[in-house]
Scaffold this active site. Sequence first.
Site, short mmCIF file in Angstrom:
data_model
loop_
_atom_site.label_atom_id
_atom_site.label_comp_id
_atom_site.label_asym_id
_atom_site.label_seq_id
_atom_site.Cartn_x
_atom_site.Cartn_y
_atom_site.Cartn_z
N SER A 156 -1.80 -4.14 -25.03
CA SER A 156 -1.04 -5.14 -25.77
C SER A 156 -0.93 -6.44 -24.97
CB SER A 156 0.34 -4.57 -26.13
OG SER A 156 0.99 -5.35 -27.08
N ASP A 251 -2.15 -1.42 -37.03
CA ASP A 251 -1.65 -2.31 -35.97
C ASP A 251 -1.90 -3.75 -36.40
OD1 ASP A 251 -1.07 -3.73 -33.67
OD2 ASP A 251 -2.48 -2.66 -32.38
N HIS A 281 -0.22 0.76 -33.14
CA HIS A 281 -0.06 0.03 -31.89
C HIS A 281 0.75 0.87 -30.90
CE1 HIS A 281 0.11 -3.69 -29.53
NE2 HIS A 281 1.31 -3.30 -29.16
#
Length: 308
Positions: A156, A251, A281
Site C-alpha cells: 500500500s 481494492d 486490499h
Amino acid sequence: MSLNPKIKMMLDQMNSIPKLDLKTITPKEYRALQEQMRQAPTTVERVGAVEDKKLPLKDRDIRVRVYKPEGNGKFPALVYYHGGGWVLGNIDSHDGVCRAIVNMAQCTVISVDYRLAPEHKFPAGVHDAYDALVYISDHAEEFDIDANRIAVGGDSAGGNLAAVTSIIAKEKGGPSIIHQFLLYPSTGRDYELPSMKENSEGYFLTQELMEWFGEHYVNKQEDWKHPYASPVLAEDLSNLPPATILTAQYDPLRDSGALYAEKLRENEVPVFYKNYHDLIHGFANFIEFVPEAREALKEGAESLKEAF
C-alpha cells in the site's frame, strides 16, 4: 470470481460496527484504537533471528527490525516499508507479513519504521525510505547481507515508498536495487479509475479513508502531481529495477497498480504482475486465517526469490 468467503465474513463483521467519524478522529486517536484492536497472532511464525536496531541518519534515528532466515551465509535482503496510508502502522503491525516473507523468499527482511504524517508530512517518509536504503546498502556487513542483492518492497503506502525509492535511486545513481516488491501499491490518486468507483466503500479501504490519509500526508493537493507522491506520473520509468506487483480485485487501488505495471512494461522494465480475483486490499495481513491470501503472498515471494 466472488469475494473470498472468509474475507466476506470479516468484512460483514466490520461493516456491522458503527463507522469511525473521520471528520473528527485524529491520527493519534486512530493509532491508539488500532493498537487496542490488534489481536496477538495465535502463532508467531519462526524465523532464524529477529533484532531491533536504530539507523543513525542525518538529524534523526530511524528504527528498523531485522529478520533473518534459518541458516548461515550472507542472504539477500528486502528493505520493507509498511502500509497504513503514511499515517498509521509501524513495524509491529507488519511483523507477521515480514516473518512470512523471510521464510517464503529465503531472504533477510529489514522493516523500516519511517516517520509518519501528519507529524512529518510529505516528503519526510520518502526521505526516510531512501536514506534508510542508503545506510543499509553502505553497511551491508553490519547487517550480514549480500550488498549486491538488495531489493525494496512494501504494501500500500509502503509499496508507494518502495516504488519512489527505486526512482530516486536511479536519479541519484544508487544504491543498486535488484528488485521492487510491491503489494497493492498506491501509485497515484486517479479517482476516475474503474476500481476506485467499484470499490469505493465496503471493502476495508474506502475512498473516504484514502482522502483522510491524503489530507494528513501532503501539504497541498498539488503535491500529488509530484512523482515522489505518485510514481505513476514519473516521466521516465526506464531502467528501473524489475518489479513484482500484486493487486486485489476488490481494492480501490487495483487499477492504479495495474497501470503502474503497464507503464513499467512500456519502459521495458520486466514485471511479474498478478491480480487476485477474490481478495481485498491489505490481504497480506490476513494470511493467518485466509489460506488464499497466504498463497498470493507466497506467489509474489517466489517471484522475489527468483530475482535474488
